[in-house]
Write a protein that holds these residues in place. Structure first.
Motif, PDB file in Angstrom:
ATOM      1  N   ARG B 112      -9.681 -93.185  -8.241  1.00  0.00           N
ATOM      2  CA  ARG B 112     -10.286 -93.974  -9.306  1.00  0.00           C
ATOM      3  C   ARG B 112     -10.896 -93.400 -10.681  1.00  0.00           C
ATOM      4  NH1 ARG B 112     -11.913 -96.877  -4.786  1.00  0.00           N
ATOM      5  NH2 ARG B 112     -14.037 -95.972  -4.662  1.00  0.00           N
ATOM      6  N   VAL B 113     -11.371 -91.935 -10.020  1.00  0.00           N
ATOM      7  CA  VAL B 113     -12.232 -91.541 -11.409  1.00  0.00           C
ATOM      8  C   VAL B 113     -11.144 -90.785 -12.021  1.00  0.00           C
ATOM      9  CG1 VAL B 113     -12.635 -89.146 -10.175  1.00  0.00           C
ATOM     10  CG2 VAL B 113     -14.376 -90.077 -11.775  1.00  0.00           C
ATOM     11  N   LEU B 114      -9.930 -90.259 -11.547  1.00  0.00           N
ATOM     12  CA  LEU B 114      -8.894 -89.852 -12.389  1.00  0.00           C
ATOM     13  C   LEU B 114      -8.245 -90.834 -13.406  1.00  0.00           C
ATOM     14  CD1 LEU B 114      -6.732 -87.709  -9.623  1.00  0.00           C
ATOM     15  CD2 LEU B 114      -8.051 -86.914 -12.017  1.00  0.00           C
ATOM     16  N   ASP B 115      -8.189 -91.974 -12.839  1.00  0.00           N
ATOM     17  CA  ASP B 115      -7.732 -93.313 -13.779  1.00  0.00           C
ATOM     18  C   ASP B 115      -8.823 -93.356 -14.911  1.00  0.00           C
ATOM     19  OD1 ASP B 115      -5.889 -93.879 -12.038  1.00  0.00           O
ATOM     20  OD2 ASP B 115      -6.954 -95.481 -10.967  1.00  0.00           O
ATOM     21  N   ARG B 116     -10.156 -93.134 -14.705  1.00  0.00           N
ATOM     22  CA  ARG B 116     -11.008 -93.408 -15.665  1.00  0.00           C
ATOM     23  C   ARG B 116     -11.075 -92.379 -16.736  1.00  0.00           C
ATOM     24  NH1 ARG B 116     -16.747 -93.473 -12.775  1.00  0.00           N
ATOM     25  NH2 ARG B 116     -17.526 -93.805 -15.020  1.00  0.00           N
ATOM     26  N   VAL B 117     -10.594 -91.068 -16.275  1.00  0.00           N
ATOM     27  CA  VAL B 117     -10.472 -90.074 -17.347  1.00  0.00           C
ATOM     28  C   VAL B 117      -9.253 -89.984 -18.000  1.00  0.00           C
ATOM     29  CG1 VAL B 117     -12.571 -88.781 -16.387  1.00  0.00           C
ATOM     30  CG2 VAL B 117     -10.231 -88.392 -15.860  1.00  0.00           C
ATOM     31  N   GLY B 118      -8.423 -90.644 -17.567  1.00  0.00           N
ATOM     32  CA  GLY B 118      -7.073 -90.885 -18.000  1.00  0.00           C
ATOM     33  C   GLY B 118      -6.075 -89.905 -17.533  1.00  0.00           C
ATOM     34  N   LEU B 119      -6.100 -89.649 -16.146  1.00  0.00           N
ATOM     35  CA  LEU B 119      -5.404 -88.616 -15.890  1.00  0.00           C
ATOM     36  C   LEU B 119      -4.683 -89.255 -14.358  1.00  0.00           C
ATOM     37  CD1 LEU B 119      -7.498 -85.433 -15.325  1.00  0.00           C
ATOM     38  CD2 LEU B 119      -5.707 -85.899 -16.864  1.00  0.00           C
ATOM     39  N   THR B 120      -4.176 -90.685 -14.591  1.00  0.00           N
ATOM     40  CA  THR B 120      -3.513 -91.392 -13.642  1.00  0.00           C
ATOM     41  C   THR B 120      -2.349 -90.406 -12.949  1.00  0.00           C
ATOM     42  OG1 THR B 120      -4.595 -93.214 -14.428  1.00  0.00           O
ATOM     43  CG2 THR B 120      -2.786 -93.472 -12.785  1.00  0.00           C
ATOM     44  N   GLY B 121      -2.392 -90.411 -11.863  1.00  0.00           N
ATOM     45  CA  GLY B 121      -1.083 -89.947 -11.215  1.00  0.00           C
ATOM     46  C   GLY B 121      -0.893 -88.371 -11.236  1.00  0.00           C
ATOM     47  N   LEU B 122      -2.006 -87.878 -11.714  1.00  0.00           N
ATOM     48  CA  LEU B 122      -1.636 -86.107 -11.891  1.00  0.00           C
ATOM     49  C   LEU B 122      -2.558 -85.652 -10.904  1.00  0.00           C
ATOM     50  CD1 LEU B 122      -1.973 -85.738 -15.717  1.00  0.00           C
ATOM     51  CD2 LEU B 122      -0.170 -86.158 -14.503  1.00  0.00           C
ATOM     52  N   GLY B 123      -3.127 -86.180  -9.744  1.00  0.00           N
ATOM     53  CA  GLY B 123      -3.951 -85.372  -8.776  1.00  0.00           C
ATOM     54  C   GLY B 123      -3.191 -84.443  -7.983  1.00  0.00           C
ATOM     55  N   GLY B 124      -1.989 -84.667  -7.964  1.00  0.00           N
ATOM     56  CA  GLY B 124      -1.344 -83.379  -7.030  1.00  0.00           C
ATOM     57  C   GLY B 124      -0.916 -82.389  -7.887  1.00  0.00           C
ATOM     58  N   ARG B 125      -1.024 -82.186  -9.199  1.00  0.00           N
ATOM     59  CA  ARG B 125      -0.877 -81.016 -10.039  1.00  0.00           C
ATOM     60  C   ARG B 125      -1.870 -80.124  -9.719  1.00  0.00           C
ATOM     61  NH1 ARG B 125       2.030 -82.686 -15.586  1.00  0.00           N
ATOM     62  NH2 ARG B 125       3.245 -84.365 -14.695  1.00  0.00           N
ATOM     63  N   ARG B 126      -1.225 -78.691  -9.949  1.00  0.00           N
ATOM     64  CA  ARG B 126      -2.508 -77.784 -10.081  1.00  0.00           C
ATOM     65  C   ARG B 126      -2.797 -77.646 -11.726  1.00  0.00           C
ATOM     66  NH1 ARG B 126      -2.527 -75.161  -5.458  1.00  0.00           N
ATOM     67  NH2 ARG B 126      -0.429 -75.647  -4.170  1.00  0.00           N
ATOM     68  N   PRO B 127      -3.888 -77.026 -11.763  1.00  0.00           N
ATOM     69  CA  PRO B 127      -4.601 -76.748 -13.134  1.00  0.00           C
ATOM     70  C   PRO B 127      -3.571 -76.430 -14.173  1.00  0.00           C
ATOM     71  CG  PRO B 127      -6.212 -76.323 -11.625  1.00  0.00           C
ATOM     72  CD  PRO B 127      -4.705 -76.557 -10.883  1.00  0.00           C
ATOM     73  N   ALA B 128      -2.914 -75.092 -13.926  1.00  0.00           N
ATOM     74  CA  ALA B 128      -2.104 -74.599 -14.736  1.00  0.00           C
ATOM     75  C   ALA B 128      -0.963 -75.706 -15.392  1.00  0.00           C
ATOM     76  CB  ALA B 128      -1.437 -73.355 -14.066  1.00  0.00           C
ATOM     77  N   GLN B 129      -0.564 -76.603 -14.809  1.00  0.00           N
ATOM     78  CA  GLN B 129       0.258 -77.566 -14.902  1.00  0.00           C
ATOM     79  C   GLN B 129      -0.350 -78.526 -15.789  1.00  0.00           C
ATOM     80  OE1 GLN B 129       1.405 -78.205 -10.717  1.00  0.00           O
ATOM     81  NE2 GLN B 129       3.436 -77.957 -11.361  1.00  0.00           N
ATOM     82  N   LEU B 130      -1.672 -78.596 -16.336  1.00  0.00           N
ATOM     83  CA  LEU B 130      -2.161 -79.422 -17.246  1.00  0.00           C
ATOM     84  C   LEU B 130      -2.388 -78.896 -18.639  1.00  0.00           C
ATOM     85  CD1 LEU B 130      -4.987 -81.058 -14.924  1.00  0.00           C
ATOM     86  CD2 LEU B 130      -2.667 -81.944 -15.093  1.00  0.00           C
ATOM     87  N   SER B 131      -2.469 -79.708 -19.625  1.00  0.00           N
ATOM     88  CA  SER B 131      -2.981 -79.029 -20.876  1.00  0.00           C
ATOM     89  C   SER B 131      -4.509 -78.907 -20.859  1.00  0.00           C
ATOM     90  CB  SER B 131      -2.381 -80.119 -22.088  1.00  0.00           C
ATOM     91  OG  SER B 131      -3.494 -81.265 -21.902  1.00  0.00           O
ATOM     92  N   GLY B 132      -4.604 -78.073 -21.841  1.00  0.00           N
ATOM     93  CA  GLY B 132      -6.421 -77.859 -21.925  1.00  0.00           C
ATOM     94  C   GLY B 132      -7.045 -78.951 -22.034  1.00  0.00           C
ATOM     95  N   GLY B 133      -6.729 -80.089 -22.784  1.00  0.00           N
ATOM     96  CA  GLY B 133      -7.691 -81.112 -22.739  1.00  0.00           C
ATOM     97  C   GLY B 133      -7.530 -81.896 -21.394  1.00  0.00           C
ATOM     98  N   GLN B 134      -6.406 -81.854 -20.752  1.00  0.00           N
ATOM     99  CA  GLN B 134      -6.412 -82.490 -19.567  1.00  0.00           C
ATOM    100  C   GLN B 134      -7.179 -81.643 -18.375  1.00  0.00           C
ATOM    101  OE1 GLN B 134      -2.091 -82.326 -18.972  1.00  0.00           O
ATOM    102  NE2 GLN B 134      -2.156 -84.585 -19.431  1.00  0.00           N
ATOM    103  N   GLN B 135      -7.146 -80.278 -18.451  1.00  0.00           N
ATOM    104  CA  GLN B 135      -8.013 -79.577 -17.644  1.00  0.00           C
ATOM    105  C   GLN B 135      -9.740 -79.812 -17.888  1.00  0.00           C
ATOM    106  OE1 GLN B 135      -7.229 -75.597 -18.254  1.00  0.00           O
ATOM    107  NE2 GLN B 135      -5.073 -75.804 -17.629  1.00  0.00           N
ATOM    108  N   SER B 136     -10.065 -80.217 -19.168  1.00  0.00           N
ATOM    109  CA  SER B 136     -11.381 -80.413 -19.381  1.00  0.00           C
ATOM    110  C   SER B 136     -11.636 -82.023 -18.788  1.00  0.00           C
ATOM    111  CB  SER B 136     -11.580 -80.442 -20.885  1.00  0.00           C
ATOM    112  OG  SER B 136     -11.409 -79.320 -21.698  1.00  0.00           O
ATOM    113  N   ARG B 137     -10.633 -82.729 -19.040  1.00  0.00           N
ATOM    114  CA  ARG B 137     -11.047 -84.208 -18.456  1.00  0.00           C
ATOM    115  C   ARG B 137     -11.061 -84.039 -16.973  1.00  0.00           C
ATOM    116  NH1 ARG B 137      -8.971 -88.768 -21.370  1.00  0.00           N
ATOM    117  NH2 ARG B 137      -8.698 -87.861 -23.456  1.00  0.00           N
ATOM    118  N   ALA B 138     -10.195 -82.995 -16.164  1.00  0.00           N
ATOM    119  CA  ALA B 138     -10.140 -83.089 -14.841  1.00  0.00           C
ATOM    120  C   ALA B 138     -11.894 -82.707 -14.424  1.00  0.00           C
ATOM    121  CB  ALA B 138      -9.226 -82.117 -14.403  1.00  0.00           C
ATOM    122  N   ALA B 139     -12.219 -81.557 -15.241  1.00  0.00           N
ATOM    123  CA  ALA B 139     -13.482 -80.916 -14.835  1.00  0.00           C
ATOM    124  C   ALA B 139     -14.490 -82.080 -14.916  1.00  0.00           C
ATOM    125  CB  ALA B 139     -13.899 -79.722 -15.670  1.00  0.00           C
ATOM    126  N   LEU B 140     -14.348 -82.614 -16.250  1.00  0.00           N
ATOM    127  CA  LEU B 140     -15.374 -83.905 -16.217  1.00  0.00           C
ATOM    128  C   LEU B 140     -15.420 -84.825 -15.064  1.00  0.00           C
ATOM    129  CD1 LEU B 140     -17.522 -85.350 -18.157  1.00  0.00           C
ATOM    130  CD2 LEU B 140     -15.567 -86.365 -19.450  1.00  0.00           C
TER     131      LEU B 140
END
Lengths: 508, 233
Positions: B112-140
């Motif tokens: 649910r919180v991944l949805d809220r920050v706009g990372l729906t469906g990216l839970g299975g990825r590793r940080p290196a597979q995310l963009s810088g902005g997406q990494q910030s969103r994950a941390a938030l």
């Protein structure tokens, strides 16, 4: 938690190393130092100094040639230079005997051209074996020095039109001045406590080291006070060497990289020929004894006595118990150090100041009144091997633990990630590579080690290296070579499996 | 009233000193601004438990928190970098905020919180597979999931471009809800955009928080020097 665990381990380690030494000192009490003791000390220092000088003298041209030349197989060769460190010493000695012994290729060649034979026994042979075992380590340490020369400086030298001579004066010589003392002292300290080499190639009044003299005092003369006073001499010598070496700590040489951003200039002409000859001779010197063991050992495999297999099992058990003990303790110390407990570092290095036979003597003196030494040969071997391997594991883990703490320490703390959860979710995944490497190294060392077990074992509790040395003592060289192949397979197999595990994690 | 109280705080290291003595009400949006090296990060790290106090106390809702281990304080912190463990998946990186042992994690809450920050469906990825902005969103997202009443932002978005950075600040403003947010920044626009109050850190003091608008309209000398003569007021 790591700091507390580290402190506990350090206390245990201190007890394990210092209590035997204290027992030895009390036992040595009134007895003075005899003339043979002093002769043993003198020989120990002389052979260690010569071994260090000769190893480094051979390593300088080799490391230089490897640093500045590019050729097919270079990467493999550099990796192979790590192998003698894993090679059980007794196997190396067996190989050297096959090449340089009376009936070996080398002396046959000398006879062929009408020159007098050389003997591999005595000081020369001991130094030869130490060069064989340590020159690769020295080469890797020096190679790191060459590789650490900043690309900017190489570029500057090129822009100023430096020739090979200028390069030597202004770049290589200053680098060597910084790296050589560390390499010399490291090898000197290793050779001080060498046992298996001297057991086979030394001996007699003129070529007995302190370590060997301790063994003789216990096994043949059962002169425990003499063993104790020799052990005190050994502790003093090692303690001083390790203390001085600590002032010159340099790169360990285990994990030398293969490539650099900028190639060093590779001068042509006769220098090219010299470099090629140096590399070829080094390969020949390092490979010939191994090939000789292989050639003799394959037929020997068919005639191995059954006792070899139980000895191999004993060595396997020693390795499987000692390696995780050493690496687990080293990890706790390295993590505690990374979290700020500086005092843990000298504690982790403490075993370097003792030796197998010193610890063994202390434990022998403690155990002897209560229990027959052969009955505890294997537990003692596990314990002492683990303690002696710990500093190596610590050296491998400490830098990585420090960067783990620098990179993720605050994040882990802010999430309250600690204890077993931290071990499972952070430390093991992040340190998997150095952990695998350290486990492999310790397992290979433990499997191939011939030291304290020689003090305790009789018929029971014989490890494979001890069994091999006994076969050699009985001149059953083919069987010894066959058993040596089993030991090499065991040591390298253990290393390979652990190191593979280390590389198996997910890439990030 | 629930508040974060900084009482006679004193931090010293070598010849660096920082003092502070003030309080912030729960739910506030506060910028921490000042020249580099003045101690903005140090202040946040002291509140978070990564810098020992040489004097004073820190209280939340009347209870002393500066004696607690970092992970047990009622706050989440986002660092400048290294906010995610690279060997864990995004979902694990979030779940570890709920249970450090990753055993009792409500994975649906993570989704649910991944949805809220706009990372729906990216839970299975590793940080290196995310963009810088997406990494910030994950941390938030992890900070949101932990739902601690204080959120400390130690320039976690500094490496992002201006557009992404203001997008992240909007997201924080939108999602932080009732949490007190303290944000280190060196950009006055961030402060004005995001924070109703601003703490000026300069000359060894973290000043009493002021209305952001007032502060920039009438900058004290230290702030004026930091902003420079050409700063458009």
């Amino acid at each position: 938690m790591a700091r507390r665990a580290g402190a506990l381990i350090a206390a245990g380690l201190a007890a394990l190393t210092l209590v035997p030494v204290a027992v030895v000192m009390m036992q040595a009490g009134g007895r003075g130092v005899s003339a043979p003791d002093l002769a043993a000390l003198r020989f120990t220092l002389v052979q260690a100094a010569l071994s260090a000088l000769a190893s480094v003298a051979c390593a300088v041209p080799l490391a230089r040639a490897l640093a500045r030349r590019r050729f097919p197989g270079r990467a493999v060769l550099i990796v192979m230079l790590g192998a003698p460190f894993l090679l059980p010493v007794i196997v190396a000695v067996l190989g050297l005997l096959a090449v340089f012994g009376r009936a070996g290729v080398f002396n046959s060649a000398l006879r062929g051209i009408g020159l007098p034979e050389v003997s591999i026994f005595g000081l020369g042979g001991v130094v030869l074996a130490h060069v064989f075992l340590n020159m690769p380590l020295a080469t890797r340490m020096l190679l790191q020095g060459w590789q650490a020369i900043p690309a900017e400086r190489v570029r500057l030298a090129e822009s100023l039109g430096f020739g090979p001579r200028d390069h030597w004066c202004h770049i290589e010589r200053p680098m060597l001045r910084a790296v050589l003392p560390g390499a010399l002292l490291a090898i000197f300290a290793i050779c001080l406590t060498s046992f298996a080499v001297v057991l086979v190639l030394g001996g007699g009044p003129s070529a007995t080291t302190v370590e060997l003299a301790i063994w003789q005092a216990i096994r043949f003369e059962f002169d425990l006070p003499r063993a104790a006073s020799l052990a005190v001499l050994q502790v003093l010598a090692c303690g001083m060497a390790v203390g001085v070496a600590g002032l010159f700590t340099s790169a360990s040489g285990f994990g030398a990289g293969l490539d650099r951003a900028m190639d060093l200039p590779a001068p042509g002409g006769w220098r090219r020929g010299v470099d090629a000859a140096v590399i070829a001779m080094a390969v020949l010197f390092l490979a010939a004894p191994m090939l000789a063991v292989l050639q003799r050992g394959v037929p020997g495999l068919l005639s191995l006595p059954a006792s070899i297999w139980s000895a191999a099992l004993a060595s396997l058990i020693v390795a499987l118990l000692a390696a995780p003990m050493a690496v687990g303790a080293a990890l706790a110390l390295a993590l505690g150090r990374a979290q700020g407990s500086r005092w843990l570092e000298p504690m982790a290095m403490l075993p370097m100041a003792g030796s197998q036979l010193v610890l063994g003597t202390g434990l022998f003196l403690i155990a002897f009144p209560f229990i027959a030494p052969p009955r505890i040969a294997l537990p003692i071997t596990v314990l002492v091997t683990a303690v002696m391997a710990l500093p190596f594991a610590y050296r491998i883990l400490a830098p990585q633990a420090r960067s783990l703490q620098a990179d993720y320490g605050r994040l882990a703390a802010s999430l309250d990630l600690r204890g077993w959860a931290a071990l499972r979710l952070l430390i093991i995944p992040r340190l998997r590579r150095p952990l695998g490497f350290a486990l492999g190294l310790c397992a290979a060392l433990a499997a191939g080690d011939l030291g304290v077990v020689a003090l305790f074992a009789t018929e029971d509790g014989v490890t494979l290296p001890l069994a091999i040395s006994r076969l050699m003592g009985a001149y059953r060289m083919t069987q010894a070579a066959g058993a040596a192949l089993v030991l090499v397979a065991l040591a390298f197999g253990l290393f390979w499996i652990c190191d593979r595990w280390g590389h198996g994690g997910t890439a990030d | 009233m629930v508040e974060l109280r900084i009482e006679g705080l004193r931090i010293t290291q070598d010849d660096f000193t920082l003092v502070a003595d003030w309080a912030l009400a729960a739910g506030g949006r506060v910028a921490v601004i000042g020249p580099s090296g003045a101690g903005k990060s140090t202040l946040l790290n002291a509140i978070a438990g990564f810098f020992p106090l040489t004097g004073g106390r820190i209280l939340w809702d009347g209870t002393r928190i500066d004696t607690l281990p970092a992970g047990q304080r009622p706050l989440s912190i986002l660092f400048q970098d290294q906010n995610l463990f690279p060997h864990l998946t995004v979902a694990q990186n979030l779940g570890i905020g709920l249970d450090p042992a990753l055993r009792r994690v409500d994975w649906q809450a993570v989704d649910r919180v991944l949805d809220r920050v706009g990372l729906t469906g990216l839970g299975g990825r590793r940080p290196a597979q995310l963009s810088g902005g997406q990494q910030s969103r994950a941390a938030l997202a992890r900070a949101l999931l932990r739902a601690r009443p204080i959120l400390l932002l130690d320039e976690p978005f500094a490496a992002l471009g201006p557009a992404l950075k203001s997008e992240m600040l909007d997201l924080v403003a939108e999602l932080a809800g009732g949490a007190l947010v303290l944000m280190v920044t060196h950009d006055p626009n961030d402060a004005r955009h995001f924070a109703s109050q601003t703490v000026l850190v300069a000359d060894g003091r973290a000043e009493e928080p002021q209305e952001t608008g007032d502060l920039f309209a009438h900058p004290p000398p230290a702030l004026a020097a930091y902003l420079g003569a050409t700063y458009p007021t």
